[in-house]
Design a protein around this motif. Sequence first.
Motif, PDB file in Angstrom:
ATOM      1  N   MET A   1     -53.868  34.974 -52.904  1.00 18.95           N
ATOM      2  CA  MET A   1     -55.109  35.703 -52.814  1.00 18.95           C
ATOM      3  C   MET A   1     -55.321  36.228 -51.399  1.00 18.95           C
ATOM      4  O   MET A   1     -55.835  37.323 -51.227  1.00 18.95           O
ATOM      5  CB  MET A   1     -56.275  34.796 -53.223  1.00 18.95           C
ATOM      6  CG  MET A   1     -57.601  35.500 -53.126  1.00 18.95           C
ATOM      7  SD  MET A   1     -59.096  34.522 -53.370  1.00 18.95           S
ATOM      8  CE  MET A   1     -58.799  33.609 -54.814  1.00 18.95           C
ATOM      9  N   ASP A   2     -54.932  35.459 -50.416  1.00 16.34           N
ATOM     10  CA  ASP A   2     -55.184  35.857 -49.032  1.00 16.34           C
ATOM     11  C   ASP A   2     -54.554  37.200 -48.674  1.00 16.34           C
ATOM     12  O   ASP A   2     -55.100  37.933 -47.857  1.00 16.34           O
ATOM     13  CB  ASP A   2     -54.680  34.777 -48.072  1.00 16.34           C
ATOM     14  CG  ASP A   2     -55.515  33.514 -48.150  1.00 16.34           C
ATOM     15  OD1 ASP A   2     -56.752  33.625 -48.300  1.00 16.34           O
ATOM     16  OD2 ASP A   2     -54.945  32.419 -48.069  1.00 16.34           O
ATOM     17  N   GLU A   3     -53.432  37.523 -49.306  1.00 18.73           N
ATOM     18  CA  GLU A   3     -52.733  38.765 -48.984  1.00 18.73           C
ATOM     19  C   GLU A   3     -53.454  40.000 -49.505  1.00 18.73           C
ATOM     20  O   GLU A   3     -53.257  41.092 -48.990  1.00 18.73           O
ATOM     21  CB  GLU A   3     -51.302  38.745 -49.555  1.00 18.73           C
ATOM     22  CG  GLU A   3     -50.408  37.692 -48.946  1.00 18.73           C
ATOM     23  CD  GLU A   3     -50.599  36.315 -49.575  1.00 18.73           C
ATOM     24  OE1 GLU A   3     -51.180  36.211 -50.677  1.00 18.73           O
ATOM     25  OE2 GLU A   3     -50.186  35.329 -48.950  1.00 18.73           O
ATOM     26  N   VAL A   4     -54.287  39.855 -50.544  1.00 19.16           N
ATOM     27  CA  VAL A   4     -54.900  41.027 -51.173  1.00 19.16           C
ATOM     28  C   VAL A   4     -56.423  41.005 -51.219  1.00 19.16           C
ATOM     29  O   VAL A   4     -57.029  41.982 -51.641  1.00 19.16           O
ATOM     30  CB  VAL A   4     -54.358  41.227 -52.609  1.00 19.16           C
ATOM     31  CG1 VAL A   4     -52.861  41.484 -52.595  1.00 19.16           C
ATOM     32  CG2 VAL A   4     -54.713  40.057 -53.501  1.00 19.16           C
ATOM     33  N   VAL A   5     -57.048  39.929 -50.817  1.00 20.16           N
ATOM     34  CA  VAL A   5     -58.496  39.794 -50.992  1.00 20.16           C
ATOM     35  C   VAL A   5     -59.271  40.930 -50.324  1.00 20.16           C
ATOM     36  O   VAL A   5     -60.319  41.341 -50.821  1.00 20.16           O
ATOM     37  CB  VAL A   5     -58.994  38.406 -50.513  1.00 20.16           C
ATOM     38  CG1 VAL A   5     -58.968  38.294 -49.003  1.00 20.16           C
ATOM     39  CG2 VAL A   5     -60.374  38.110 -51.063  1.00 20.16           C
ATOM     40  N   ASP A   6     -58.751  41.493 -49.269  1.00 20.64           N
ATOM     41  CA  ASP A   6     -59.452  42.580 -48.582  1.00 20.64           C
ATOM     42  C   ASP A   6     -59.167  43.955 -49.185  1.00 20.64           C
ATOM     43  O   ASP A   6     -59.693  44.959 -48.719  1.00 20.64           O
ATOM     44  CB  ASP A   6     -59.098  42.584 -47.095  1.00 20.64           C
ATOM     45  CG  ASP A   6     -57.621  42.793 -46.833  1.00 20.64           C
ATOM     46  OD1 ASP A   6     -56.797  42.639 -47.769  1.00 20.64           O
ATOM     47  OD2 ASP A   6     -57.275  43.113 -45.686  1.00 20.64           O
ATOM     48  N   GLN A   7     -58.365  44.000 -50.259  1.00 15.85           N
ATOM     49  CA  GLN A   7     -57.981  45.273 -50.864  1.00 15.85           C
ATOM     50  C   GLN A   7     -58.542  45.488 -52.265  1.00 15.85           C
ATOM     51  O   GLN A   7     -58.475  46.591 -52.791  1.00 15.85           O
ATOM     52  CB  GLN A   7     -56.453  45.351 -50.951  1.00 15.85           C
ATOM     53  CG  GLN A   7     -55.760  45.220 -49.614  1.00 15.85           C
ATOM     54  CD  GLN A   7     -54.266  45.045 -49.791  1.00 15.85           C
ATOM     55  OE1 GLN A   7     -53.661  45.647 -50.678  1.00 15.85           O
ATOM     56  NE2 GLN A   7     -53.662  44.212 -48.960  1.00 15.85           N
ATOM     57  N   VAL A   8     -59.082  44.461 -52.884  1.00 14.57           N
ATOM     58  CA  VAL A   8     -59.470  44.553 -54.293  1.00 14.57           C
ATOM     59  C   VAL A   8     -60.879  45.103 -54.475  1.00 14.57           C
ATOM     60  O   VAL A   8     -61.745  44.939 -53.618  1.00 14.57           O
ATOM     61  CB  VAL A   8     -59.354  43.180 -54.995  1.00 14.57           C
ATOM     62  CG1 VAL A   8     -57.923  42.674 -54.950  1.00 14.57           C
ATOM     63  CG2 VAL A   8     -60.308  42.165 -54.394  1.00 14.57           C
ATOM     64  N   ASP A   9     -61.079  45.770 -55.610  1.00 11.85           N
ATOM     65  CA  ASP A   9     -62.412  46.226 -55.998  1.00 11.85           C
ATOM     66  C   ASP A   9     -63.126  45.148 -56.812  1.00 11.85           C
ATOM     67  O   ASP A   9     -64.338  45.028 -56.766  1.00 11.85           O
ATOM     68  CB  ASP A   9     -62.325  47.503 -56.840  1.00 11.85           C
ATOM     69  CG  ASP A   9     -61.780  48.671 -56.049  1.00 11.85           C
ATOM     70  OD1 ASP A   9     -62.086  48.782 -54.850  1.00 11.85           O
ATOM     71  OD2 ASP A   9     -61.039  49.480 -56.633  1.00 11.85           O
ATOM     72  N   VAL A  10     -62.336  44.408 -57.594  1.00 10.63           N
ATOM     73  CA  VAL A  10     -62.869  43.339 -58.435  1.00 10.63           C
ATOM     74  C   VAL A  10     -62.006  42.103 -58.236  1.00 10.63           C
ATOM     75  O   VAL A  10     -60.787  42.169 -58.350  1.00 10.63           O
ATOM     76  CB  VAL A  10     -62.853  43.728 -59.929  1.00 10.63           C
ATOM     77  CG1 VAL A  10     -63.344  42.576 -60.797  1.00 10.63           C
ATOM     78  CG2 VAL A  10     -63.668  44.983 -60.174  1.00 10.63           C
ATOM     79  N   LEU A  11     -62.651  40.993 -57.955  1.00 10.19           N
ATOM     80  CA  LEU A  11     -61.948  39.715 -57.855  1.00 10.19           C
ATOM     81  C   LEU A  11     -62.360  38.895 -59.070  1.00 10.19           C
ATOM     82  O   LEU A  11     -63.515  38.497 -59.203  1.00 10.19           O
ATOM     83  CB  LEU A  11     -62.320  38.985 -56.567  1.00 10.19           C
ATOM     84  CG  LEU A  11     -61.617  37.653 -56.349  1.00 10.19           C
ATOM     85  CD1 LEU A  11     -60.104  37.841 -56.259  1.00 10.19           C
ATOM     86  CD2 LEU A  11     -62.147  36.976 -55.104  1.00 10.19           C
ATOM     87  N   LEU A  38     -62.217  30.870 -54.117  1.00 13.01           N
ATOM     88  CA  LEU A  38     -62.936  31.839 -53.294  1.00 13.01           C
ATOM     89  C   LEU A  38     -63.814  31.060 -52.324  1.00 13.01           C
ATOM     90  O   LEU A  38     -64.860  30.539 -52.687  1.00 13.01           O
ATOM     91  CB  LEU A  38     -63.779  32.784 -54.153  1.00 13.01           C
ATOM     92  CG  LEU A  38     -64.516  33.877 -53.377  1.00 13.01           C
ATOM     93  CD1 LEU A  38     -63.537  34.751 -52.589  1.00 13.01           C
ATOM     94  CD2 LEU A  38     -65.361  34.721 -54.310  1.00 13.01           C
ATOM     95  N   THR A  39     -63.349  30.981 -51.106  1.00 13.22           N
ATOM     96  CA  THR A  39     -64.072  30.292 -50.043  1.00 13.22           C
ATOM     97  C   THR A  39     -64.985  31.288 -49.333  1.00 13.22           C
ATOM     98  O   THR A  39     -64.871  32.501 -49.527  1.00 13.22           O
ATOM     99  CB  THR A  39     -63.086  29.707 -49.016  1.00 13.22           C
ATOM    100  OG1 THR A  39     -62.351  30.799 -48.433  1.00 13.22           O
ATOM    101  CG2 THR A  39     -62.119  28.715 -49.656  1.00 13.22           C
ATOM    102  N   GLU A  40     -65.862  30.777 -48.511  1.00 14.95           N
ATOM    103  CA  GLU A  40     -66.734  31.649 -47.707  1.00 14.95           C
ATOM    104  C   GLU A  40     -65.889  32.601 -46.854  1.00 14.95           C
ATOM    105  O   GLU A  40     -66.220  33.777 -46.717  1.00 14.95           O
ATOM    106  CB  GLU A  40     -67.637  30.808 -46.797  1.00 14.95           C
ATOM    107  CG  GLU A  40     -68.659  29.975 -47.526  1.00 14.95           C
ATOM    108  CD  GLU A  40     -69.929  30.730 -47.847  1.00 14.95           C
ATOM    109  OE1 GLU A  40     -70.090  31.881 -47.385  1.00 14.95           O
ATOM    110  OE2 GLU A  40     -70.759  30.169 -48.576  1.00 14.95           O
ATOM    111  N   GLN A  41     -64.798  32.092 -46.295  1.00 15.13           N
ATOM    112  CA  GLN A  41     -63.943  32.917 -45.435  1.00 15.13           C
ATOM    113  C   GLN A  41     -63.291  34.050 -46.226  1.00 15.13           C
ATOM    114  O   GLN A  41     -63.226  35.183 -45.750  1.00 15.13           O
ATOM    115  CB  GLN A  41     -62.861  32.056 -44.761  1.00 15.13           C
ATOM    116  CG  GLN A  41     -63.396  31.047 -43.775  1.00 15.13           C
ATOM    117  CD  GLN A  41     -63.988  29.793 -44.445  1.00 15.13           C
ATOM    118  OE1 GLN A  41     -63.743  29.515 -45.616  1.00 15.13           O
ATOM    119  NE2 GLN A  41     -64.785  29.054 -43.695  1.00 15.13           N
ATOM    120  N   ARG A  42     -62.814  33.760 -47.424  1.00 13.10           N
ATOM    121  CA  ARG A  42     -62.209  34.811 -48.245  1.00 13.10           C
ATOM    122  C   ARG A  42     -63.270  35.815 -48.692  1.00 13.10           C
ATOM    123  O   ARG A  42     -63.014  37.015 -48.738  1.00 13.10           O
ATOM    124  CB  ARG A  42     -61.498  34.198 -49.449  1.00 13.10           C
ATOM    125  CG  ARG A  42     -60.245  33.443 -49.063  1.00 13.10           C
ATOM    126  CD  ARG A  42     -59.522  32.878 -50.274  1.00 13.10           C
ATOM    127  NE  ARG A  42     -58.322  32.177 -49.851  1.00 13.10           N
ATOM    128  CZ  ARG A  42     -58.090  30.890 -50.068  1.00 13.10           C
ATOM    129  NH1 ARG A  42     -58.960  30.151 -50.730  1.00 13.10           N
ATOM    130  NH2 ARG A  42     -56.978  30.329 -49.627  1.00 13.10           N
TER     131      ARG A  42
END
Length: 101
Positions: A1-11, A38-42
């Motif tokens: 998840m860490d590799e893509v979390v900043d790229q997704v429209d829907v998690l 899904l942590t606060e940081q993510r």
Amino acid sequence: MDEVVDQVDVLMLLRVQHERHESGTYFSREDYHALYGLTEQRYQKLQEKAIVMHPAPVNRDVEIADSLVEAPKSRIVTQMQNGVFVRMAILEAILRGRKEE
């Protein structure tokens, strides 16, 4: 998840079914959350327009931090409510013997 979390429209998250895991593959709640949840940081890395979905029930602090279940980007409660309405409509159609053509 860490590799893509900043790229997704829907998690989209799903419930961990602890009851289906064999004892040898068991993760503690804390370990699972740290590795895959899904942590606060993510959450902070999500795009501004991104939304978070989960069909419920939610294992809080496992798939998603408890504080994020009703966060601004979360659609979990709405998704859960809509799921109830869909199931009600399906049951009504079955009980009335109605067929869509």
